[in-house]
Design an enzyme around this catalytic site. Structure first.
Site, PDB file in Angstrom:
ATOM      1  N   CYS A   1       0.825  -1.210   0.000  1.00  0.00           N
ATOM      2  CA  CYS A   1       0.000   0.000   0.000  1.00  0.00           C
ATOM      3  C   CYS A   1       0.859   1.260   0.000  1.00  0.00           C
ATOM      4  CB  CYS A   1      -0.938  -0.013   1.203  1.00  0.00           C
ATOM      5  SG  CYS A   1      -0.131  -0.364   2.785  1.00  0.00           S
TER       6      CYS A   1
ATOM      7  N   HIS B   1      -2.277   5.595   6.335  1.00  0.00           N
ATOM      8  CA  HIS B   1      -0.891   6.044   6.406  1.00  0.00           C
ATOM      9  C   HIS B   1      -0.809   7.487   5.903  1.00  0.00           C
ATOM     10  CE1 HIS B   1       0.268   1.857   6.875  1.00  0.00           C
ATOM     11  NE2 HIS B   1      -0.090   1.541   5.640  1.00  0.00           N
TER      12      HIS B   1
END
Length: 334
Positions: A141, A217
């Site tokens: 990711c 994130h």
């Protein structure tokens, strides 16, 4: 004929990829595997998805619960053209021998080392390199997020330094932390930079911290420029880059919480934010350095990449045709 797809591992990534496969007109979901009859297995069955035991050793768990499986992973491999390995990191490499023996193509995830596959993949950056390949690795990711924005401005890059502020765990994960600390990755540079380099050839170094949040994130990115560029030009580039969206603080996007709420407002499955979110106000140029901040929804940004990887492996479409089909099928905004 539709490509017959199996999913080995029906967890955070696996169930999202399974859903995405069902949205494609050139693919058919054959089944998924589970190691135990948990709520995800029951939900798959409720959706009419055949559930297979991940191996024979797990069959007693299903039998004890009275859960009827369609067979084992070996049976699933006999029915598919490609398997998407969404098992925990490191398991994919162990499973590869099974896939080779069955003569089945495989898509691996970013938790595996690059050596597991013939190519590491982000659709908009290197789709062509996956054409006709048997084994493709969709990068993590974080690497996907970095690659999407950095590949868009690659001609301007001399050197990149990025700080990765990583979520501690996914929302349904109760086994990981921290819950009251910030944990640095004391290996500097972190592995993310070299992983980006498996997709695009740029000079990049990264460091990483784990913080007590589950939503997304965040990356703080600094680019030393090879040639001049103005902030407004970078804004224009990102506005025209697929799977990247600009968000403005003045419109209420103060944090990752509002980004996830935006995905909820779109009525996205599992609050998926497939697009990389870049704060528009963060894009600035100081001398020969470009700065920007972006957020990555770790549960979903790699999902469209898995779909495009399958198309490339079976040469079903060219790069932009595949990206367009995937985007439209998942409601990706551009």
């Amino acid at each position: 004929m539709k490509v017959k797809v199996g999913i080995n591992g029906y967890g955070t990534i696996g169930k999202r990829v399974a859903y995405a496969v069902t949205r494609q007109d050139d693919m058919k979901l054959i089944g998924v595997t589970k190691t135990k009859p948990d709520f995800e297995a029951y939900r798959a069955a409720e959706l009419g998805i055949p559930v297979y035991a991940a191996s024979e050793e797990f069959l007693p768990r299903f039998e004890k619960a009275g859960f009827e499986v369609a067979g084992t992973l070996g049976d699933l491999l006999n029915e598919v053209d490609v398997i998407v390995d969404a098992t925990p990191g490191g398991m994919g490499a162990k499973n590869k021998e099974l896939y080779e023996k069955a003569g089945v193509k495989a898509v691996f995830q970013g938790g595996e080392k690059a050596s597991v596959a013939e190519v590491s993949f982000v659709a908009q950056a290197n789709y062509e390199k996956a054409l006709g390949k048997d084994y493709v690795r969709v990068v993590s990711c974080n690497t996907t997020g970095l690659t999407r924005t950095l590949s868009a401005i690659q001609e301007y890059i001399d050197y990149v330094y990025a700080v990765m502020i990583r979520r501690a765990a996914d929302p349904n994960d109760t086994k990981r932390g921290p819950i009251n600390a910030i944990t640095p990755s004391v290996t500097v540079p972190s592995h993310h930079g070299p992983d980006v380099q498996t997709v695009i050839p740029i000079n990049i170094e990264t460091s990483a911290f784990v913080v007590p949040t589950t939503l997304m994130h965040v990356h703080s990115i600094m680019v030393e420029l090879r040639k001049p560029v103005e902030a407004k030009d970078v804004v224009d580039i990102f506005e025209n880059t697929t799977r990247v969206l600009l968000f403005e603080k003045e419109r209420g996007f103060d944090s990752t919480a509002q980004l996830i709420e935006f995905a909820r407002d779109l009525h996205r499955e599992w609050n998926n934010l497939y697009e990389i979110a870049v704060w528009k106000e963060s894009i600035s140029v100081r001398g020969n350095r470009l700065f920007y901040i972006q957020a990555v929804h770790q549960e979903s940004d790699v999902v469209p990449e898995n779909i495009d990887a399958i198309r490339a492996m079976f040469e079903l479409a060219d790069k932009w045709e595949s990206i367009k089909k995937t985007n439209e099928s998942l409601g990706i905004l551009k």
